[in-house]
Design a protein around this motif. Structure first.
Motif, PDB file in Angstrom:
ATOM      1  N   ALA A   1      24.311 -32.514  40.943  1.00 24.20           N
ATOM      2  CA  ALA A   1      23.530 -32.970  39.345  1.00 24.20           C
ATOM      3  C   ALA A   1      25.140 -32.158  38.795  1.00 24.20           C
ATOM      4  CB  ALA A   1      22.801 -32.196  38.877  1.00 24.20           C
ATOM      5  N   GLN A   2      25.054 -32.674  37.487  1.00 23.33           N
ATOM      6  CA  GLN A   2      25.994 -32.482  36.944  1.00 23.33           C
ATOM      7  C   GLN A   2      25.206 -30.655  36.498  1.00 23.33           C
ATOM      8  OE1 GLN A   2      26.354 -34.898  33.447  1.00 23.33           O
ATOM      9  NE2 GLN A   2      26.574 -36.942  34.850  1.00 23.33           N
ATOM     10  N   SER A   3      27.015 -29.538  36.234  1.00 20.63           N
ATOM     11  CA  SER A   3      26.395 -28.428  35.363  1.00 20.63           C
ATOM     12  C   SER A   3      27.865 -28.574  34.431  1.00 20.63           C
ATOM     13  CB  SER A   3      26.537 -27.659  36.690  1.00 20.63           C
ATOM     14  OG  SER A   3      27.455 -27.175  37.398  1.00 20.63           O
ATOM     15  N   VAL A   4      27.782 -27.578  33.933  1.00 25.79           N
ATOM     16  CA  VAL A   4      29.164 -27.211  32.719  1.00 25.79           C
ATOM     17  C   VAL A   4      28.366 -25.396  32.670  1.00 25.79           C
ATOM     18  CG1 VAL A   4      29.901 -27.041  30.613  1.00 25.79           C
ATOM     19  CG2 VAL A   4      28.414 -29.247  31.124  1.00 25.79           C
ATOM     20  N   SER A   5      29.566 -24.824  32.868  1.00 23.67           N
ATOM     21  CA  SER A   5      29.515 -23.262  32.879  1.00 23.67           C
ATOM     22  C   SER A   5      30.266 -22.796  32.224  1.00 23.67           C
ATOM     23  CB  SER A   5      30.115 -22.482  34.361  1.00 23.67           C
ATOM     24  OG  SER A   5      29.099 -23.553  35.706  1.00 23.67           O
ATOM     25  N   GLN A   6      29.212 -21.715  31.393  1.00 22.51           N
ATOM     26  CA  GLN A   6      30.093 -21.169  30.137  1.00 22.51           C
ATOM     27  C   GLN A   6      29.800 -19.241  31.063  1.00 22.51           C
ATOM     28  OE1 GLN A   6      28.684 -23.819  26.813  1.00 22.51           O
ATOM     29  NE2 GLN A   6      30.490 -22.143  26.229  1.00 22.51           N
ATOM     30  N   SER A  18      42.764 -12.483  19.513  1.00 20.88           N
ATOM     31  CA  SER A  18      43.280 -13.833  20.132  1.00 20.88           C
ATOM     32  C   SER A  18      42.046 -14.077  21.200  1.00 20.88           C
ATOM     33  CB  SER A  18      43.883 -14.569  20.986  1.00 20.88           C
ATOM     34  OG  SER A  18      44.235 -12.895  22.311  1.00 20.88           O
ATOM     35  N   LEU A  19      41.320 -15.058  20.530  1.00 17.47           N
ATOM     36  CA  LEU A  19      39.995 -15.942  21.553  1.00 17.47           C
ATOM     37  C   LEU A  19      40.194 -16.696  22.422  1.00 17.47           C
ATOM     38  CD1 LEU A  19      36.695 -16.402  21.545  1.00 17.47           C
ATOM     39  CD2 LEU A  19      37.376 -18.131  19.715  1.00 17.47           C
ATOM     40  N   GLU A  20      39.071 -16.880  24.048  1.00 14.72           N
ATOM     41  CA  GLU A  20      39.763 -17.477  24.858  1.00 14.72           C
ATOM     42  C   GLU A  20      38.271 -17.738  25.175  1.00 14.72           C
ATOM     43  OE1 GLU A  20      42.872 -18.054  27.586  1.00 14.72           O
ATOM     44  OE2 GLU A  20      41.817 -19.755  28.338  1.00 14.72           O
ATOM     45  N   LEU A  21      37.668 -18.720  24.881  1.00 16.08           N
ATOM     46  CA  LEU A  21      36.739 -18.872  26.243  1.00 16.08           C
ATOM     47  C   LEU A  21      36.294 -20.105  27.019  1.00 16.08           C
ATOM     48  CD1 LEU A  21      33.740 -19.351  23.020  1.00 16.08           C
ATOM     49  CD2 LEU A  21      34.564 -16.986  24.096  1.00 16.08           C
ATOM     50  N   GLY A  22      35.790 -19.485  28.234  1.00 17.04           N
ATOM     51  CA  GLY A  22      36.028 -20.179  29.211  1.00 17.04           C
ATOM     52  C   GLY A  22      34.577 -21.650  29.053  1.00 17.04           C
ATOM     53  N   CYS A  23      34.990 -22.215  30.247  1.00 18.45           N
ATOM     54  CA  CYS A  23      34.282 -23.760  30.326  1.00 18.45           C
ATOM     55  C   CYS A  23      34.449 -24.590  31.511  1.00 18.45           C
ATOM     56  CB  CYS A  23      34.200 -24.670  28.979  1.00 18.45           C
ATOM     57  SG  CYS A  23      33.010 -25.718  29.425  1.00 18.45           S
ATOM     58  N   ASN A  24      33.452 -24.238  32.580  1.00 16.93           N
ATOM     59  CA  ASN A  24      34.247 -25.465  33.606  1.00 16.93           C
ATOM     60  C   ASN A  24      33.071 -26.440  33.840  1.00 16.93           C
ATOM     61  OD1 ASN A  24      35.338 -22.498  34.105  1.00 16.93           O
ATOM     62  ND2 ASN A  24      36.629 -23.883  34.848  1.00 16.93           N
ATOM     63  N   TYR A  25      33.226 -27.036  33.918  1.00 16.08           N
ATOM     64  CA  TYR A  25      31.983 -28.371  34.799  1.00 16.08           C
ATOM     65  C   TYR A  25      32.232 -28.165  36.131  1.00 16.08           C
ATOM     66  CZ  TYR A  25      36.215 -31.348  34.586  1.00 16.08           C
ATOM     67  OH  TYR A  25      38.270 -31.411  34.490  1.00 16.08           O
ATOM     68  N   LYS A  69      42.608 -30.725  34.705  1.00 15.30           N
ATOM     69  CA  LYS A  69      42.035 -31.263  35.618  1.00 15.30           C
ATOM     70  C   LYS A  69      41.651 -30.762  36.387  1.00 15.30           C
ATOM     71  CE  LYS A  69      41.555 -35.695  37.405  1.00 15.30           C
ATOM     72  NZ  LYS A  69      42.090 -37.028  37.004  1.00 15.30           N
ATOM     73  N   SER A  70      42.877 -29.982  37.634  1.00 18.04           N
ATOM     74  CA  SER A  70      42.700 -29.055  38.799  1.00 18.04           C
ATOM     75  C   SER A  70      42.382 -28.487  38.779  1.00 18.04           C
ATOM     76  CB  SER A  70      44.244 -29.074  38.673  1.00 18.04           C
ATOM     77  OG  SER A  70      45.324 -28.154  37.949  1.00 18.04           O
ATOM     78  N   LYS A  71      41.213 -27.122  37.826  1.00 21.83           N
ATOM     79  CA  LYS A  71      40.336 -26.153  37.277  1.00 21.83           C
ATOM     80  C   LYS A  71      39.617 -26.904  36.851  1.00 21.83           C
ATOM     81  CE  LYS A  71      44.485 -23.063  37.130  1.00 21.83           C
ATOM     82  NZ  LYS A  71      44.992 -21.940  36.347  1.00 21.83           N
ATOM     83  N   PHE A  72      39.254 -28.184  37.082  1.00 18.90           N
ATOM     84  CA  PHE A  72      37.733 -28.471  36.186  1.00 18.90           C
ATOM     85  C   PHE A  72      37.531 -27.295  34.890  1.00 18.90           C
ATOM     86  CE2 PHE A  72      37.131 -31.365  39.438  1.00 18.90           C
ATOM     87  CZ  PHE A  72      37.710 -30.992  40.161  1.00 18.90           C
ATOM     88  N   SER A  73      38.619 -27.394  33.599  1.00 18.58           N
ATOM     89  CA  SER A  73      38.552 -26.450  32.983  1.00 18.58           C
ATOM     90  C   SER A  73      38.740 -26.859  31.801  1.00 18.58           C
ATOM     91  CB  SER A  73      38.815 -25.405  33.265  1.00 18.58           C
ATOM     92  OG  SER A  73      40.030 -25.214  32.899  1.00 18.58           O
ATOM     93  N   PHE A  74      38.003 -26.567  30.845  1.00 18.80           N
ATOM     94  CA  PHE A  74      38.597 -27.295  29.359  1.00 18.80           C
ATOM     95  C   PHE A  74      38.028 -25.667  28.295  1.00 18.80           C
ATOM     96  CE2 PHE A  74      39.829 -29.881  26.321  1.00 18.80           C
ATOM     97  CZ  PHE A  74      38.581 -29.915  25.293  1.00 18.80           C
ATOM     98  N   ASN A  75      39.062 -25.037  28.548  1.00 17.48           N
ATOM     99  CA  ASN A  75      38.593 -23.164  27.497  1.00 17.48           C
ATOM    100  C   ASN A  75      39.775 -23.402  25.942  1.00 17.48           C
ATOM    101  OD1 ASN A  75      38.287 -22.463  29.980  1.00 17.48           O
ATOM    102  ND2 ASN A  75      40.010 -21.534  29.989  1.00 17.48           N
ATOM    103  N   LEU A  76      38.316 -22.965  25.305  1.00 16.54           N
ATOM    104  CA  LEU A  76      38.327 -22.872  23.483  1.00 16.54           C
ATOM    105  C   LEU A  76      39.560 -22.068  23.696  1.00 16.54           C
ATOM    106  CD1 LEU A  76      37.743 -24.018  21.600  1.00 16.54           C
ATOM    107  CD2 LEU A  76      35.896 -23.202  21.411  1.00 16.54           C
ATOM    108  N   ARG A  77      40.132 -22.290  22.197  1.00 17.78           N
ATOM    109  CA  ARG A  77      41.109 -20.476  22.543  1.00 17.78           C
ATOM    110  C   ARG A  77      41.237 -20.872  21.108  1.00 17.78           C
ATOM    111  NH1 ARG A  77      44.767 -22.175  27.412  1.00 17.78           N
ATOM    112  NH2 ARG A  77      46.002 -23.454  25.609  1.00 17.78           N
ATOM    113  N   LYS A  78      41.743 -19.668  20.584  1.00 14.72           N
ATOM    114  CA  LYS A  78      42.004 -19.480  19.090  1.00 14.72           C
ATOM    115  C   LYS A  78      43.091 -18.487  18.709  1.00 14.72           C
ATOM    116  CE  LYS A  78      40.657 -19.762  13.449  1.00 14.72           C
ATOM    117  NZ  LYS A  78      39.417 -19.788  13.065  1.00 14.72           N
ATOM    118  N   PHE A  90      29.214 -23.947  22.155  1.00 14.60           N
ATOM    119  CA  PHE A  90      28.688 -24.843  23.518  1.00 14.60           C
ATOM    120  C   PHE A  90      30.033 -24.992  24.362  1.00 14.60           C
ATOM    121  CE2 PHE A  90      24.406 -23.365  23.256  1.00 14.60           C
ATOM    122  CZ  PHE A  90      24.204 -23.551  22.083  1.00 14.60           C
ATOM    123  N   CYS A  91      30.625 -25.806  25.238  1.00 13.14           N
ATOM    124  CA  CYS A  91      30.664 -26.620  25.315  1.00 13.14           C
ATOM    125  C   CYS A  91      29.636 -28.051  26.363  1.00 13.14           C
ATOM    126  CB  CYS A  91      31.692 -26.473  27.187  1.00 13.14           C
ATOM    127  SG  CYS A  91      32.463 -27.288  27.991  1.00 13.14           S
TER     128      CYS A  91
END
Lengths: 115, 112
Positions: A1-6, A18-25, A69-78, A90-91
């Motif tokens: 099943a699809q899942s998204v992890s924060q 500085s901010l970095e929030l992790g997101c992996n799928y 793509k290689s890490k299946f990640s989409f991290n948010l930064r500011k 929310f990712c």
């Protein structure tokens, strides 16, 4: 099943940090990626999105996210947060080419920025 | 601006009552969704609809039903409310661009 992890459920920062929030799928097909934000007392709204092209995308209010793509990640930064960035983030991911595409959300990260 | 309006911001109901949550969007969007939002669990999809009179189960449809008689209106129905349905319910709509959802302000339901 699809899942998204924060992985960060709660983050506390001081203003100007500085901010970095992790997101992996968890799936390997073609994906569209999103970050949504919910400010206190307000409705959930789109912060930024990635469909294709440049993996570094910029959104509103100085936020950006990088698709790796290689890490299946989409991290948010500011680079420098403000008190007004206090919100829940929310990712979300859509797996493309699978019929009706349903958006799958992560569990959210509550960010508190202290003045 | 797209506006998604949920009829009730706060509701308190008793166990066993039938509950209707109404949602109206004003941008002629094809797709409409109902999610519930719970702390630590994020948003979970209950039902969605991609056309009038069409409905599809999401990830947690048990205990819920929906109705979409008109394009702009999508209703969530709890046939017999239970305490584990105490939650924030979010309605959303979207065009054909996948993933770009417009949300309402939410309906916080408490079932006693």
């Amino acid at each position: 099943a699809q899942s998204v992890s924060q992985h960060n459920h709660h983050v506390i920062l001081s203003e100007a940090a500085s901010l970095e929030l992790g997101c992996n799928y968890s799936y390997g097909g073609t994906v569209n990626l999103f970050w949504y934000v919910q400010y206190p007392g307000q409705h959930l709204q789109l912060l930024l999105k990635y469909f294709s092209g440049d993996p570094l995308v910029k959104g509103i209010k100085g936020f950006e996210a990088e698709f790796i793509k290689s890490k299946f990640s989409f991290n948010l930064r500011k680079p420098s947060v403000q008190w007004s960035d206090t919100a829940e983030y929310f990712c979300a991911v859509i797996l493309m080419n699978t019929g009706f595409q349903k958006l799958v959300f992560g569990t959210g990260t509550r960010l508190l920025v202290s003045p | 601006d797209v506006k998604v309006t949920q009829s009730s911001r706060y509701l308190v109901k008793r166990t066993g009552e039938k509950v209707f949550l109404e949602c109206v969007q004003d941008m002629d969007h094809e797709n409409m969704f109902w999610y519930r939002q719970d702390p630590g669990l994020g948003l979970r999809l209950i039902y969605f609809s991609y056309d009038v009179k069409m409905k599809e189960k999401g990830d947690i449809p048990e205990g819920y039903s929906v109705s979409r008689e008109k394009k702009e209106r999508f209703s969530l129905i709890l046939e017999s409310a239970s305490t584990n349905q105490t939650s924030m319910y979010l309605c959303a709509s979207s065009t054909l661009s996948p993933g770009e959802l417009f949300f309402g302000e939410g309906s916080r339901l408490t079932v006693l």
